[in-house]
Scaffold this motif. Structure first.
Motif, PDB file in Angstrom:
ATOM      1  N   GLY A   1      -4.060  12.153 -11.955  1.00  0.00           N
ATOM      2  CA  GLY A   1      -4.048  13.172 -10.923  1.00  0.00           C
ATOM      3  C   GLY A   1      -5.448  13.700 -10.674  1.00  0.00           C
ATOM      4  O   GLY A   1      -6.243  13.833 -11.599  1.00  0.00           O
ATOM      5  N   GLY A   2      -5.750  13.999  -9.407  1.00  0.00           N
ATOM      6  CA  GLY A   2      -7.074  14.478  -9.039  1.00  0.00           C
ATOM      7  C   GLY A   2      -7.978  13.392  -8.517  1.00  0.00           C
ATOM      8  O   GLY A   2      -8.971  13.678  -7.862  1.00  0.00           O
ATOM      9  N   ILE A   3      -7.646  12.142  -8.809  1.00  0.00           N
ATOM     10  CA  ILE A   3      -8.402  11.014  -8.268  1.00  0.00           C
ATOM     11  C   ILE A   3      -7.711  10.561  -6.991  1.00  0.00           C
ATOM     12  O   ILE A   3      -6.490  10.330  -6.976  1.00  0.00           O
ATOM     13  N   THR A   4      -8.469  10.413  -5.911  1.00  0.00           N
ATOM     14  CA  THR A   4      -7.889  10.023  -4.630  1.00  0.00           C
ATOM     15  C   THR A   4      -7.113   8.719  -4.761  1.00  0.00           C
ATOM     16  O   THR A   4      -7.626   7.728  -5.277  1.00  0.00           O
ATOM     17  N   GLY A   5      -5.884   8.735  -4.298  1.00  0.00           N
ATOM     18  CA  GLY A   5      -5.038   7.553  -4.367  1.00  0.00           C
ATOM     19  C   GLY A   5      -4.006   7.611  -5.475  1.00  0.00           C
ATOM     20  O   GLY A   5      -3.158   6.723  -5.590  1.00  0.00           O
ATOM     21  N   HIS A   6      -4.057   8.655  -6.313  1.00  0.00           N
ATOM     22  CA  HIS A   6      -3.102   8.796  -7.415  1.00  0.00           C
ATOM     23  C   HIS A   6      -1.670   8.816  -6.896  1.00  0.00           C
ATOM     24  O   HIS A   6      -1.348   9.463  -5.903  1.00  0.00           O
ATOM     25  N   THR A   7      -0.789   8.083  -7.592  1.00  0.00           N
ATOM     26  CA  THR A   7       0.637   8.094  -7.289  1.00  0.00           C
ATOM     27  C   THR A   7       1.421   8.368  -8.572  1.00  0.00           C
ATOM     28  O   THR A   7       0.833   8.498  -9.656  1.00  0.00           O
ATOM     29  N   SER A   8       2.721   8.427  -8.458  1.00  0.00           N
ATOM     30  CA  SER A   8       3.596   8.532  -9.629  1.00  0.00           C
ATOM     31  C   SER A   8       4.426   7.257  -9.721  1.00  0.00           C
ATOM     32  O   SER A   8       5.647   7.298  -9.819  1.00  0.00           O
ATOM     33  N   ALA A   9       3.747   6.108  -9.699  1.00  0.00           N
ATOM     34  CA  ALA A   9       4.408   4.806  -9.591  1.00  0.00           C
ATOM     35  C   ALA A   9       5.434   4.564 -10.694  1.00  0.00           C
ATOM     36  O   ALA A   9       6.517   4.024 -10.434  1.00  0.00           O
ATOM     37  N   PHE A  10       5.127   4.951 -11.926  1.00  0.00           N
ATOM     38  CA  PHE A  10       6.061   4.710 -13.022  1.00  0.00           C
ATOM     39  C   PHE A  10       7.287   5.611 -12.917  1.00  0.00           C
ATOM     40  O   PHE A  10       8.399   5.182 -13.229  1.00  0.00           O
TER      41      PHE A  10
END
Length: 527
Positions: free
Chosen positions: A329-338
């Motif tokens: 989180g906080g890095i551009t492009g972060h997702t919650s893929a798992f």
């Protein structure tokens, strides 16, 4: 207690937030600058040669070696250090040119010129140490020089992240007269051109840094000397702080120690806690060549069972955040893929995954961790993971710990079916949480090639000079990682720094890659 939610700046840079503000001057000018500042940590360098380490050794390298670019205060955009200016000379992000500053010298007085830069980069690639950072430079096709002050990097393919790489210790500049071209330096000491000289070194115990009068770079030193003391365990580190033998601790505090310091923040304590929103991550690595985890169903079942919330609550006392992607989180492009794929932990779903693959007996498995790299809590973390997996009745897990050097050599040889790793970013970009772990040659020693991930998505994203847009394009890469479950993110950490109240500059000492810049530290002149 402190708020558990911290917002990163738009560029996802780590910026320390001081808990307490002192009064009086914070200039660091005058006699106080001559008093040595002592920093304690549990993260000791593995080697002194920058061609041989891609790990916590960078903490020392950043302060002693110099690179063409660096990360300035509160920014993840590289700016010149040894270079006077740098930039791509084409529209394809494939030719990068730097002009050096005048009068650059190494700490031994030798001239630092374009030939030295070329030598340093080519040397790291040629040595290609198993534990070194050569992979970060693999996009290079060739390096050319023009006169003493110009170096031109020709890349194999477009790579807009290359300036970020040049700002890391992977691109540390070494003296050609002091470092062999085809092997790691076996002599003690360091010959660099950074803010400090290494005045003394006792492996695993202490590094003495003194101001390098030959330094011609962007850093403005606010002290004349720093001693870094390395501790085997957190208890000894904290005792040294309490006894006044150490002014500041960086890396190594346990959750219990952090909580104690948090609770004491309003009391008459001379030790104050500083918190930085971190981009450190911890994750599990699966070796699909090992029979015990070669079946994707086994990896998926583990991904379905791991309870990250319980892990950070019970083991880390909420000093970390559950992580559901390799990109934090906080890095551009972060997702919650798992989380998108597996949802909440479920024994029922995990059992269904295994039985559908024809696996009905409990899976026997050994998880490996390092005992002396990430702090004393690592063992408790793996005990909790073991408890969760064995508690499902679907696994029979044992855990084994090894010291870092042995641990690192073993996983590079593919000896472990599952092992734990930590990652501190080389630079604040989503690519740096994916690229180093995939491809034929990667930081984990386990080839991971995928036609879409490594053949299309990563190369395409590296053509994008707008790194925010590139981060968004890497969302699909995170989905693939979750589908494969060969890398399993666990948690995202914060950086906690305990310092005596007279130490100032802590809020500026952490750069965009969470490396401590010792030159920002100084003593408050008055109260």
């Amino acid at each position: 207690m402190f708020s558990r939610i911290r917002l990163l700046r738009s560029i996802a840079v780590v910026s320390a937030v001081a808990v307490v503000a002192g009064c009086g001057s914070l200039t660091g000018d005058g006699g106080d600058a001559d008093e040595v500042i002592v920093v304690g940590t549990t993260s000791a360098p593995s080697v002194l040669d920058p061609a041989g380490a891609w790990d916590g050794s960078w903490e020392l390298y950043r302060n002693i070696y110099q690179s063409l670019l660096n990360f300035p205060n509160s920014s993840g955009t590289p700016e010149p250090d040894a270079a006077k200016n740098c930039g791509f000379t084409d529209n394809a992000s494939q030719v990068y040119r730097c002009t050096l500053k005048e009068g650059l010298k190494f700490s031994n007085g030798n001239k630092l010129d374009a030939a030295a830069v070329k030598f340093s980069v080519e040397r790291t690639l040629k040595i290609n140490a198993a534990t070194g950072p050569a992979q970060l430079l693999e996009s290079l096709d060739r390096v050319e020089t023009s006169g003493d002050d110009t170096v031109v990097f020709h890349l194999k393919k477009p790579n807009a992240t290359f300036p970020l790489v040049l700002a890391t210790p992977a691109a540390s500049i070494v003296d050609p007269a002091s470092y062999p071209a085809d092997k790691l330096r076996d002599k003690d000491g360091i010959t660099g051109s950074g803010p400090y000289r290494l005045n003394g070194y006792d492996a695993g115990k202490q590094a003495e840094l003194v101001k390098n009068d030959e330094y011609r770079g962007a850093a403005k030193l606010k002290n004349n000397a720093v001693t870094i003391r390395y501790f085997k365990d957190s208890a000894r580190l904290v005792k040294a702080i309490e006894d006044g033998d150490v002014d500041l601790s960086f890396r190594g505090l346990t959750p219990e120690q952090i909580t104690t310091l948090e609770n004491a923040k309003n009391k008459d304590s001379k030790i104050k806690l500083n918190e930085a929103t971190g981009t450190e991550i911890r994750y599990l690595v699966f070796n699909p060549d090992d029979p015990s985890v070669e079946d994707p169903a086994v990896r998926e079942a583990i991904a379905q069972l791991i309870d990250r919330k319980a892990l950070v609550r019970e083991v880390y006392q909420r000093t970390a955040e559950p992580l559901y992607s390799m990109v934090p989180g906080g890095i551009t492009g972060h997702t919650s893929a798992f989380y998108d794929k597996y949802g909440e932990p479920s024994q029922r779903k995990a059992k269904s995954i295994l039985t559908s693959a024809g696996i009905t007996d409990p899976v026997e498995l050994t998880l490996w961790y390092t005992t002396d790299r990430y702090g004393a809590t690592t063992k408790a973390e793996f005990e909790e993971i073991r408890r969760q997996l064995n508690g499902s009745g679907l696994f029979r897990v044992t855990i084994e710990g090894r010291e870092w050097n042995e641990f690192q050599q073993a996983y590079q040889k593919g000896e472990y079916p599952v092992f734990g790793r930590g990652w501190f970013p080389d630079f604040p970009d989503a690519d740096n949480y994916i690229g180093p772990f995939v491809g034929k040659h990667n930081a984990l020693g386990i080839p991971y090639e995928d036609a879409e991930l490594t053949g299309q998505i990563l190369p395409a994203s590296r053509q994008q000079s707008d790194r925010a847009a590139a981060g968004s394009s890497l969302k699909e890469a995170q989905r693939i990682l979750a589908e494969d479950a060969r890398l399993l993110p666990l948690w995202q950490g914060r950086v906690y720094i305990a310092a005596h109240e007279e130490i100032a500059g802590v809020e500026w000492a952490i750069d965009a890659s969470t490396i401590m810049r010792m030159w920002e530290l100084h003593r408050k002149s008055s109260w």
